[in-house]
Every structure is written in structure tokens, then in C-alpha cells.
Design a protein around this motif. Structure first.
Motif, PDB file in Angstrom:
ATOM      1  N   MET A   1       1.141 -35.408 -15.852  1.00  0.00           N
ATOM      2  CA  MET A   1       0.078 -35.330 -15.214  1.00  0.00           C
ATOM      3  C   MET A   1       0.206 -34.458 -13.807  1.00  0.00           C
ATOM      4  SD  MET A   1      -2.552 -36.739 -16.677  1.00  0.00           S
ATOM      5  CE  MET A   1      -3.700 -37.382 -15.338  1.00  0.00           C
ATOM      6  N   SER A   2       1.275 -34.801 -13.108  1.00  0.00           N
ATOM      7  CA  SER A   2       1.772 -34.028 -11.996  1.00  0.00           C
ATOM      8  C   SER A   2       1.917 -32.753 -11.971  1.00  0.00           C
ATOM      9  CB  SER A   2       3.003 -34.619 -11.391  1.00  0.00           C
ATOM     10  OG  SER A   2       2.849 -35.950 -11.022  1.00  0.00           O
ATOM     11  N   ILE A   3       2.481 -32.167 -13.149  1.00  0.00           N
ATOM     12  CA  ILE A   3       2.542 -30.757 -13.835  1.00  0.00           C
ATOM     13  C   ILE A   3       1.158 -30.038 -13.898  1.00  0.00           C
ATOM     14  CG2 ILE A   3       3.337 -29.203 -15.354  1.00  0.00           C
ATOM     15  CD1 ILE A   3       5.795 -30.978 -15.833  1.00  0.00           C
ATOM     16  N   ILE A   4       0.523 -30.633 -14.382  1.00  0.00           N
ATOM     17  CA  ILE A   4      -1.031 -30.253 -14.608  1.00  0.00           C
ATOM     18  C   ILE A   4      -1.961 -30.052 -13.294  1.00  0.00           C
ATOM     19  CG2 ILE A   4      -3.112 -30.480 -15.834  1.00  0.00           C
ATOM     20  CD1 ILE A   4      -1.569 -31.804 -18.278  1.00  0.00           C
ATOM     21  N   HIS A   5      -1.735 -31.211 -12.630  1.00  0.00           N
ATOM     22  CA  HIS A   5      -2.467 -31.234 -11.322  1.00  0.00           C
ATOM     23  C   HIS A   5      -2.081 -30.236 -10.420  1.00  0.00           C
ATOM     24  CE1 HIS A   5      -4.125 -34.804 -12.795  1.00  0.00           C
ATOM     25  NE2 HIS A   5      -4.916 -35.344 -11.855  1.00  0.00           N
ATOM     26  N   ALA A   6      -0.672 -29.869 -10.396  1.00  0.00           N
ATOM     27  CA  ALA A   6      -0.108 -28.912  -9.441  1.00  0.00           C
ATOM     28  C   ALA A   6      -0.293 -27.459  -9.875  1.00  0.00           C
ATOM     29  CB  ALA A   6       1.276 -29.327  -9.110  1.00  0.00           C
ATOM     30  N   SER A   7      -0.384 -27.301 -11.104  1.00  0.00           N
ATOM     31  CA  SER A   7      -0.204 -25.965 -11.815  1.00  0.00           C
ATOM     32  C   SER A   7      -1.151 -25.149 -11.283  1.00  0.00           C
ATOM     33  CB  SER A   7      -0.137 -26.064 -13.320  1.00  0.00           C
ATOM     34  OG  SER A   7      -1.343 -26.495 -13.952  1.00  0.00           O
ATOM     35  N   PRO A   8      -2.476 -25.401 -11.087  1.00  0.00           N
ATOM     36  CA  PRO A   8      -3.516 -24.318 -10.688  1.00  0.00           C
ATOM     37  C   PRO A   8      -3.117 -23.651  -9.238  1.00  0.00           C
ATOM     38  CG  PRO A   8      -4.710 -26.124 -11.448  1.00  0.00           C
ATOM     39  CD  PRO A   8      -3.430 -26.623 -11.384  1.00  0.00           C
ATOM     40  N   ALA A   9      -2.268 -24.526  -8.609  1.00  0.00           N
ATOM     41  CA  ALA A   9      -1.872 -23.883  -7.198  1.00  0.00           C
ATOM     42  C   ALA A   9      -0.681 -23.035  -7.046  1.00  0.00           C
ATOM     43  CB  ALA A   9      -1.932 -25.008  -6.313  1.00  0.00           C
ATOM     44  N   VAL A  10       0.227 -23.407  -8.020  1.00  0.00           N
ATOM     45  CA  VAL A  10       1.461 -22.528  -8.143  1.00  0.00           C
ATOM     46  C   VAL A  10       1.640 -21.448  -9.069  1.00  0.00           C
ATOM     47  CG1 VAL A  10       2.641 -24.742  -7.367  1.00  0.00           C
ATOM     48  CG2 VAL A  10       2.412 -24.340  -9.689  1.00  0.00           C
TER      49      VAL A  10
ATOM     50  N   ALA B   1     -14.472 -31.758  -4.286  1.00  0.00           N
ATOM     51  CA  ALA B   1     -13.581 -31.954  -3.615  1.00  0.00           C
ATOM     52  C   ALA B   1     -13.063 -33.399  -3.283  1.00  0.00           C
ATOM     53  CB  ALA B   1     -13.624 -31.397  -2.086  1.00  0.00           C
ATOM     54  N   VAL B   2     -13.930 -34.499  -3.466  1.00  0.00           N
ATOM     55  CA  VAL B   2     -13.694 -35.979  -3.488  1.00  0.00           C
ATOM     56  C   VAL B   2     -13.171 -36.063  -4.795  1.00  0.00           C
ATOM     57  CG1 VAL B   2     -14.747 -38.068  -3.536  1.00  0.00           C
ATOM     58  CG2 VAL B   2     -15.292 -36.546  -1.827  1.00  0.00           C
ATOM     59  N   VAL B   3     -13.687 -35.698  -5.829  1.00  0.00           N
ATOM     60  CA  VAL B   3     -12.950 -35.919  -7.111  1.00  0.00           C
ATOM     61  C   VAL B   3     -11.589 -35.438  -7.214  1.00  0.00           C
ATOM     62  CG1 VAL B   3     -13.033 -35.574  -9.583  1.00  0.00           C
ATOM     63  CG2 VAL B   3     -14.952 -35.944  -8.348  1.00  0.00           C
ATOM     64  N   GLN B   4     -11.344 -34.242  -6.857  1.00  0.00           N
ATOM     65  CA  GLN B   4      -9.856 -33.657  -6.752  1.00  0.00           C
ATOM     66  C   GLN B   4      -9.225 -34.463  -5.854  1.00  0.00           C
ATOM     67  OE1 GLN B   4      -9.719 -29.717  -5.341  1.00  0.00           O
ATOM     68  NE2 GLN B   4     -11.146 -28.785  -6.790  1.00  0.00           N
ATOM     69  N   LEU B   5      -9.373 -34.875  -4.591  1.00  0.00           N
ATOM     70  CA  LEU B   5      -8.699 -35.648  -3.738  1.00  0.00           C
ATOM     71  C   LEU B   5      -8.341 -37.034  -4.339  1.00  0.00           C
ATOM     72  CD1 LEU B   5      -7.457 -36.031  -0.850  1.00  0.00           C
ATOM     73  CD2 LEU B   5      -9.500 -37.029  -0.148  1.00  0.00           C
ATOM     74  N   LEU B   6      -9.351 -37.672  -4.949  1.00  0.00           N
ATOM     75  CA  LEU B   6      -9.023 -39.130  -5.599  1.00  0.00           C
ATOM     76  C   LEU B   6      -8.133 -38.888  -6.847  1.00  0.00           C
ATOM     77  CD1 LEU B   6     -12.426 -40.863  -5.288  1.00  0.00           C
ATOM     78  CD2 LEU B   6     -10.441 -41.207  -3.960  1.00  0.00           C
ATOM     79  N   LEU B   7      -8.246 -37.804  -7.515  1.00  0.00           N
ATOM     80  CA  LEU B   7      -7.373 -37.543  -8.755  1.00  0.00           C
ATOM     81  C   LEU B   7      -6.012 -37.315  -8.337  1.00  0.00           C
ATOM     82  CD1 LEU B   7      -9.411 -35.239 -10.737  1.00  0.00           C
ATOM     83  CD2 LEU B   7      -9.001 -37.524 -11.475  1.00  0.00           C
ATOM     84  N   GLY B   8      -5.561 -36.657  -7.062  1.00  0.00           N
ATOM     85  CA  GLY B   8      -4.223 -36.520  -6.775  1.00  0.00           C
ATOM     86  C   GLY B   8      -3.819 -37.594  -6.169  1.00  0.00           C
ATOM     87  N   ILE B   9      -4.410 -38.371  -5.365  1.00  0.00           N
ATOM     88  CA  ILE B   9      -3.791 -39.573  -4.896  1.00  0.00           C
ATOM     89  C   ILE B   9      -3.581 -40.462  -6.088  1.00  0.00           C
ATOM     90  CG2 ILE B   9      -4.476 -41.752  -3.589  1.00  0.00           C
ATOM     91  CD1 ILE B   9      -6.184 -39.901  -1.786  1.00  0.00           C
ATOM     92  N   SER B  10      -4.522 -40.585  -7.065  1.00  0.00           N
ATOM     93  CA  SER B  10      -4.353 -41.814  -8.202  1.00  0.00           C
ATOM     94  C   SER B  10      -2.918 -41.199  -8.705  1.00  0.00           C
ATOM     95  CB  SER B  10      -5.599 -41.575  -9.086  1.00  0.00           C
ATOM     96  OG  SER B  10      -6.674 -41.862  -8.465  1.00  0.00           O
ATOM     97  N   VAL B  11      -2.561 -40.084  -9.337  1.00  0.00           N
ATOM     98  CA  VAL B  11      -1.561 -39.760  -9.900  1.00  0.00           C
ATOM     99  C   VAL B  11       0.018 -39.868  -8.830  1.00  0.00           C
ATOM    100  CG1 VAL B  11      -0.149 -38.005 -10.858  1.00  0.00           C
ATOM    101  CG2 VAL B  11      -2.615 -38.000 -11.236  1.00  0.00           C
ATOM    102  N   GLY B  12      -0.519 -39.597  -7.366  1.00  0.00           N
ATOM    103  CA  GLY B  12       0.732 -39.663  -6.543  1.00  0.00           C
ATOM    104  C   GLY B  12       0.970 -41.005  -6.271  1.00  0.00           C
TER     105      GLY B  12
END
Length: 342
Positions: free
Chosen positions: A321-330, A56-67
Motif C-alpha cells: 500500500m505504501s508503494i502504491i500510495h507513493a508511486s504517483p509522486a515518484v 484532498a481530505v480523502v488523500q490525506l486520510l488515506l495516507g495517514i491510515s497507511v502511515g
């Protein structure tokens, strides 16, 4: 006590490997070093596990890095439909050719072929693949091979290693800025996780940080390098554990698969960039550097060296990167369900 040891040991092993990898001076040496160290220890028969909170920490830091890279000017430039349309078409072709090769020629399953063909964002893919084992290991291996091959190609195009700014520890102000969107992302991500949404912390980290940057552009939020290094070490441990069941015979097969998928992705990008260069009038090399998979920082630095409109290149890679990071959820859940090979 034994389970606690299995959970805690991967962290110092990965950190040691990352340090050795850093000393080599190779691109992405920290990540490769962490992966090799954890894989080697696992091969010796030492039981290692990566607890879910670390993922979860990796996920969070990846999302924050791209955002954190998203800016108001980028949002405005998305009004040019040709940019987003060309990027989506290029990504679709890249996934399509890679998927069909892995599915038909390599006889992989549907889900692993799909994840193995995603253009770039290995870290995002590895936090979505679930457990360890042969399937997860070969997905990681294909992405590692493609990452290194594309980095080599971009480096050759740029006439040398595309360097960037040196590492920075960051100030207390930088860490406090990250804390606000990170806290909101953790709470919302936890709620989404209860609804079985894939990679929830990656999505919430991306959305909250991007919204913060757009709303408060003067704050200049960015992820300090030590936090990025933490994500790198944890990701190296995660991948290394998943490679423990890979044999030498598997390595040869997966290297071949990775190189073929990389070549197909490369050729697909060349063709789409050439076509859109004729349609939009933008330089071919600018479009190619904007749409070929690669890290945002590396590709932007290479564009600077080649004088290829680095802002345009960065925009495309941030959107990708934003599309790829968001795609699993949508994307619909049925897309992630295994299908028999026809």
C-alpha cells in the motif's frame, strides 16, 4: 448558489447510502452503499460535484491510515531483501498481465489500463484519476469488481468472514495525535500541489505519519474510526459521481473486464507465491495471502484465523500500500501520458 448546492449535496446522499450499506452487514457495505446512493441520484439528473478540498481530505486520510500502521519492527524486517524483492516482482507481474488485457483485449487507453491494473488500493487510484466521465468510471468499476471478488475469495479461504475489532470512536488523545502529522502534511502537500505533483496529500500524510510512528512508537498513533468513515463517505461520493455516465451495456463490459483482471491477478499471485515458496522456504499460503491484493486489516485478520504469520502478512500489505500510495509522486510524468495503441 446552484454551484454550492451541487458541491454540498453529495455528502448527505453518500452518508445516507453508507448508513444503509452498514445496516446490510455486508463487507464494505458503507462504501458500496455510498457509491450506489450517489450514482442513483446522479442518474436522476441531479447535478453533483465533488470539490477539490474533499478529494484532498480523502488523500490525506488515506495516507495517514497507511502511515499509522508502519512500526519500527516493520522497518527492521525490510532488511530481508527476499520479502521486498518477491513483493515487487509479484506486483509487477500483476500489473503487467492486467495492463495487457485491458489495453489489448478491452481496447482501453494506456493510462486507464495502467490505473485499472494496479493491484488493490482502489481509493488511492480514484484520487489520482482526475475528472469524471467514462474513463474514470470504468477504472472505478474494475476496481470495485476486483475488490469484491477478492474479498469473497479471501473470506472463503478463511472459512468465513474475517472479522476484526469493533468500531471505536477514539479518545481526544487519538485525535490530537493525528493532528500533528496531518497539519504538517497539509502544508507540505499544498506546496507539492503547486508543483503539479499527483496525490500530494496522500504522499505527505503517509510519510509524516510513518515518521511520527517510528520516532515516537510509545504514542501508538492510529486513525480513529470516525475519521476513516469520513474518508469512506467522501470516497463513495467521488466514485458515485464518476459512475453517472455508465450505462447498463457498460456495466456488463466492465464487470467482465473486472473479473478477467481479477482472475489474472489471482493466477499471477499463485504462480509467483509458488515460485518464491520454493526459493525462500516460506509456506506457499503465507506468501499468497501476503501478496494477493486486499485491505491490510482484512488480510491480517484472515492470516490470524489461518495461523499464517500475521505480522509477515501485515508487513507485506503495508509495504504494498505504501508503494502504491507513493508511486504517483515518484514515477516519471511521461508514464501518465496517453499513448496510441500500436
Amino acid at each position: 448558489m446552484k454551484t454550492l448546492f451541487e458541491y454540498l449535496l453529495p455528502i448527505p446522499v453518500a452518508a445516507l447510502g453508507a448508513w444503509i450499506g452498514h445496516l446490510t452487514g455486508l463487507p464494505l457495505g458503507e462504501l458500496v452503499g455510498a457509491i450506489c446512493a450517489v450514482t442513483a441520484v446522479s442518474k436522476l439528473g441531479v447535478p453533483l460535484r465533488m470539490p477539490h478540498p474533499f478529494v484532498a481530505v480523502v488523500q490525506l486520510l488515506l495516507g495517514i491510515s497507511v502511515g499509522s500502521i508502519v512500526t519500527v519492527s516493520m522497518i527492521g524486517e525490510l532488511g530481508d531483501v527476499s520479502i521486498l524483492g518477491g513483493l515487487l516482482i509479484c506486483m509487477s507481474v500483476q500489473i503487467l498481465v492486467g495492463y495487457h488485457w485491458l489495453r489489448r483485449a478491452e481496447k482501453w487507453g494506456h493510462v486507464e489500463s495502467l490505473l485499472g491494473s494496479v493491484p488493490g488500493a482502489m481509493a488511492a487510484v480514484m484520487t489520482v484519476t482526475g475528472g469524471q466521465g467514462a474513463a474514470s468510471g470504468r477504472i472505478a468499476f474494475v476496481h470495485i469488481v476486483r475488490l469484491l471478488a477478492l474479498l469473497l475469495v479471501v473470506t472463503l479461504i478463511a472459512g468465513g468472514h474475517p472479522g476484526g475489532a469493533g468500531p471505536s470512536v477514539g479518545s481526544l488523545h487519538d485525535y490530537l495525535l493525528v493532528l500533528a502529522p496531518a497539519s504538517a502534511a497539509v502544508v507540505t502537500g499544498y506546496l507539492l500541489e503547486r508543483l503539479d505533483m499527483p496525490a500530494p496529500y496522500m504522499l505527505t500524510g503517509l510519510l509524516y505519519t510513518a515518521a511520527f510512528n517510528v520516532e515516537f512508537p510509545e504514542a501508538a498513533l492510529h486513525v480513529p474510526d470516525p475519521l476513516a468513515l469520513v474518508a469512506l463517505v467522501l470516497l463513495g461520493g467521488l466514485i458515485g459521481i464518476r459512475l453517472k455516465d455508465i450505462t447498463l451495456k457498460d456495466v456488463l463490459r466492465y464487470v467482465r473486464a473486472g473479473l478477467v483482471v481479477t482472475a489474472l491477478t489471482f493466477c499471477a499471485t499463485l504462480l509467483v507465491a509458488a515460485a518464491f515458496s520454493q526459493v525462500t522456504g516460506r509456506p506457499f499460503l503465507t506468501l499468497f495471502m501476503s501478496w494477493v491484493p486486499g485491505g491490510v486489516e482484512v488480510m491480517t485478520a484472515a492470516a490470524l484465523l489461518l495461523k499464517l504469520d500475521p505480522a509477515f502478512v501485515m508487513l507485506n500489505h503495508v509495504v504494498r500500500m505504501s508503494i502504491i500510495h507513493a508511486s504517483p509522486a515518484v514515477l516519471p510524468k511521461r508514464l501518465w501520458q496517453e499513448r496510441p495503441l500500436a
